[in-house]
Design a protein around this motif. Structure first.
Motif, PDB file in Angstrom:
ATOM      1  N   GLY A 153      18.631  13.514  23.384  1.00  0.00           N
ATOM      2  CA  GLY A 153      19.898  13.092  22.798  1.00  0.00           C
ATOM      3  C   GLY A 153      21.118  13.436  23.626  1.00  0.00           C
ATOM      4  N   LYS A 154      22.249  13.645  22.928  1.00  0.00           N
ATOM      5  CA  LYS A 154      23.561  13.731  23.569  1.00  0.00           C
ATOM      6  C   LYS A 154      24.339  14.913  23.007  1.00  0.00           C
ATOM      7  N   LEU A 155      24.926  15.701  23.916  1.00  0.00           N
ATOM      8  CA  LEU A 155      25.627  16.922  23.522  1.00  0.00           C
ATOM      9  C   LEU A 155      26.897  17.081  24.328  1.00  0.00           C
ATOM     10  N   LEU A 156      28.027  17.207  23.624  1.00  0.00           N
ATOM     11  CA  LEU A 156      29.310  17.542  24.239  1.00  0.00           C
ATOM     12  C   LEU A 156      29.613  18.998  23.909  1.00  0.00           C
ATOM     13  N   SER A 157      29.994  19.783  24.913  1.00  0.00           N
ATOM     14  CA  SER A 157      30.174  21.224  24.724  1.00  0.00           C
ATOM     15  C   SER A 157      31.426  21.712  25.432  1.00  0.00           C
ATOM     16  N   VAL A 158      32.066  22.730  24.845  1.00  0.00           N
ATOM     17  CA  VAL A 158      33.134  23.465  25.531  1.00  0.00           C
ATOM     18  C   VAL A 158      32.809  24.951  25.418  1.00  0.00           C
ATOM     19  N   PHE A 159      33.095  25.688  26.483  1.00  0.00           N
ATOM     20  CA  PHE A 159      32.663  27.076  26.563  1.00  0.00           C
ATOM     21  C   PHE A 159      33.820  27.994  26.914  1.00  0.00           C
ATOM     22  N   GLY A 160      33.789  29.175  26.324  1.00  0.00           N
ATOM     23  CA  GLY A 160      34.731  30.222  26.688  1.00  0.00           C
ATOM     24  C   GLY A 160      34.317  30.893  27.991  1.00  0.00           C
ATOM     25  N   PRO A 161      35.018  31.966  28.377  1.00  0.00           N
ATOM     26  CA  PRO A 161      34.691  32.658  29.630  1.00  0.00           C
ATOM     27  C   PRO A 161      33.259  33.178  29.627  1.00  0.00           C
ATOM     28  N   GLY A 162      32.712  33.311  30.827  1.00  0.00           N
ATOM     29  CA  GLY A 162      31.362  33.823  30.971  1.00  0.00           C
ATOM     30  C   GLY A 162      30.404  32.747  31.419  1.00  0.00           C
ATOM     31  N   GLU A 163      29.262  33.172  31.912  1.00  0.00           N
ATOM     32  CA  GLU A 163      28.268  32.255  32.442  1.00  0.00           C
ATOM     33  C   GLU A 163      27.321  31.796  31.339  1.00  0.00           C
ATOM     34  N   LYS A 164      26.966  30.523  31.382  1.00  0.00           N
ATOM     35  CA  LYS A 164      26.013  29.937  30.440  1.00  0.00           C
ATOM     36  C   LYS A 164      25.005  29.095  31.232  1.00  0.00           C
ATOM     37  N   THR A 165      23.831  28.899  30.654  1.00  0.00           N
ATOM     38  CA  THR A 165      22.821  28.049  31.261  1.00  0.00           C
ATOM     39  C   THR A 165      22.447  26.944  30.295  1.00  0.00           C
ATOM     40  N   LEU A 166      22.534  25.694  30.749  1.00  0.00           N
ATOM     41  CA  LEU A 166      22.095  24.535  29.987  1.00  0.00           C
ATOM     42  C   LEU A 166      20.888  23.925  30.679  1.00  0.00           C
ATOM     43  N   GLU A 167      19.960  23.408  29.874  1.00  0.00           N
ATOM     44  CA  GLU A 167      18.750  22.827  30.432  1.00  0.00           C
ATOM     45  C   GLU A 167      18.420  21.513  29.736  1.00  0.00           C
ATOM     46  N   THR A 168      17.802  20.616  30.500  1.00  0.00           N
ATOM     47  CA  THR A 168      17.101  19.450  29.963  1.00  0.00           C
ATOM     48  C   THR A 168      15.760  19.384  30.683  1.00  0.00           C
ATOM     49  N   GLN A 169      14.998  18.348  30.424  1.00  0.00           N
ATOM     50  CA  GLN A 169      13.730  18.181  31.126  1.00  0.00           C
ATOM     51  C   GLN A 169      13.945  18.020  32.624  1.00  0.00           C
ATOM     52  N   ALA A 170      15.113  17.473  33.002  1.00  0.00           N
ATOM     53  CA  ALA A 170      15.338  17.121  34.408  1.00  0.00           C
ATOM     54  C   ALA A 170      16.190  18.110  35.181  1.00  0.00           C
TER      55      ALA A 170
ATOM     56  N   GLY B 240      24.032  25.686  35.527  1.00  0.00           N
ATOM     57  CA  GLY B 240      24.706  26.963  35.347  1.00  0.00           C
ATOM     58  C   GLY B 240      26.204  26.726  35.336  1.00  0.00           C
ATOM     59  N   ILE B 241      26.886  27.192  34.293  1.00  0.00           N
ATOM     60  CA  ILE B 241      28.296  26.855  34.141  1.00  0.00           C
ATOM     61  C   ILE B 241      29.133  28.090  33.880  1.00  0.00           C
ATOM     62  N   ARG B 242      30.436  27.929  34.106  1.00  0.00           N
ATOM     63  CA  ARG B 242      31.394  28.994  33.818  1.00  0.00           C
ATOM     64  C   ARG B 242      32.722  28.355  33.411  1.00  0.00           C
ATOM     65  N   GLY B 243      33.223  28.691  32.204  1.00  0.00           N
ATOM     66  CA  GLY B 243      34.513  28.202  31.743  1.00  0.00           C
ATOM     67  C   GLY B 243      34.614  26.701  31.742  1.00  0.00           C
ATOM     68  N   THR B 244      33.720  26.045  31.046  1.00  0.00           N
ATOM     69  CA  THR B 244      33.469  24.631  31.297  1.00  0.00           C
ATOM     70  C   THR B 244      33.516  23.785  30.036  1.00  0.00           C
ATOM     71  N   GLY B 245      33.904  22.500  30.208  1.00  0.00           N
ATOM     72  CA  GLY B 245      33.604  21.469  29.236  1.00  0.00           C
ATOM     73  C   GLY B 245      32.612  20.525  29.888  1.00  0.00           C
ATOM     74  N   CYS B 246      31.525  20.198  29.203  1.00  0.00           N
ATOM     75  CA  CYS B 246      30.542  19.317  29.829  1.00  0.00           C
ATOM     76  C   CYS B 246      29.855  18.456  28.783  1.00  0.00           C
ATOM     77  N   TYR B 247      29.284  17.346  29.273  1.00  0.00           N
ATOM     78  CA  TYR B 247      28.588  16.395  28.414  1.00  0.00           C
ATOM     79  C   TYR B 247      27.238  16.079  29.041  1.00  0.00           C
ATOM     80  N   LEU B 248      26.181  16.128  28.213  1.00  0.00           N
ATOM     81  CA  LEU B 248      24.826  15.852  28.665  1.00  0.00           C
ATOM     82  C   LEU B 248      24.191  14.759  27.823  1.00  0.00           C
ATOM     83  N   GLU B 249      23.412  13.915  28.471  1.00  0.00           N
ATOM     84  CA  GLU B 249      22.530  12.981  27.782  1.00  0.00           C
ATOM     85  C   GLU B 249      21.135  13.150  28.362  1.00  0.00           C
ATOM     86  N   ALA B 250      20.173  13.502  27.513  1.00  0.00           N
ATOM     87  CA  ALA B 250      18.784  13.630  27.939  1.00  0.00           C
ATOM     88  C   ALA B 250      18.036  12.385  27.492  1.00  0.00           C
ATOM     89  N   GLU B 251      17.611  11.586  28.450  1.00  0.00           N
ATOM     90  CA  GLU B 251      16.927  10.325  28.174  1.00  0.00           C
ATOM     91  C   GLU B 251      15.575  10.338  28.877  1.00  0.00           C
TER      92      GLU B 251
END
Length: 209
Positions: free
Chosen positions: A100-117, A121-132
């Motif tokens: 599916g589809k996920l829009l995210s915004v993150f505060g300070p600090g490191e985070k890890t997002l994963e999909t099958q593909a 690794g992000i820091r202080g980020t807004g990001c959008y993912l689509e896993a198809e």
């Protein structure tokens, strides 16, 4: 009717000056499910607005459904037919979009997002993912990221953006540019406002990440 009112409210929130949002007593920083539409489940059980969302949970949506939720200093919009695992392993936390589809915004600090593909690794980020299926669309809306294709770690890309500069499509060992799709600045503004913040493109203020 209630779902229409909730969608209208979230759109109005995105349009308000941040000072007005700050003035909403008790609204900011409240964790958990902030708005839902249609069928939403947490750990396989039907969810309702206001329910808590915690690390270790899995949130999923059905057809014509969506969920907005807050977890710590991060906020998420999960679109229809989507499933995200808020992983917790030992002291490590990660966000795994299984489909599916996920829009995210993150505060300070490191985070890890994963999909099958991909691993992101992000820091202080807004990001959008689509896993198809075997492919993943990644838009770093703003912030700093290290994008690693799981099938080709040697093709790791580290980059920064301020406003949707470098979307990618990742499938297997292939990484190719992609245009901006299926997410808006108004949605990013709404998510940041839930945490008393604003995205960098809405101000000349320097955004730190």
């Amino acid at each position: 009717m209630a779902s229409i009112r909730r969608r209208t409210f979230m759109l109005l929130l995105a349009a308000l000056p941040l000072s007005r949002v700050w003035a909403m007593s008790g609204f900011l920083y409240r964790p958990g499910l902030r708005a839902i539409q249609g069928s939403v489940k947490i750990n396989g059980s039907p969810a309702t607005e206001g329910m808590p969302v915690s690390w270790g949970d899995t949130v999923e949506t059905g057809v014509k459904s969506s969920a907005v939720f807050v977890l710590g200093k991060d906020a998420f919009l999960l679109r229809e037919n989507s499933r995200v695992q808020l992983g917790l392993e030992a002291a490590s936390r990660f966000i795994r979009l299984q489909t599916g589809k996920l829009l995210s915004v993150f505060g300070p600090g490191e985070k890890t997002l994963e999909t099958q593909a991909v691993t992101l690794g992000i820091r202080g980020t807004g990001c959008y993912l689509e896993a198809e299926g075997a492919g993943t669309y990644v838009c770093l809306c703003y912030g700093h990221a290290i994008l690693t294709p799981k099938a080709a770690p040697e093709q790791m890309i580290e980059y920064k953006t301020m406003h949707h500069d470098k979307p990618y499509w990742v499938e297997g060992a292939q990484v190719r540019p992609g245009g901006v799709r299926n997410h808006t600045d108004a949605e990013l503004t709404m998510l940041e406002a839930l945490l008393g913040r604003k995205p960098p493109f809405s101000s000349s203020d320097q955004y730190r990440y």
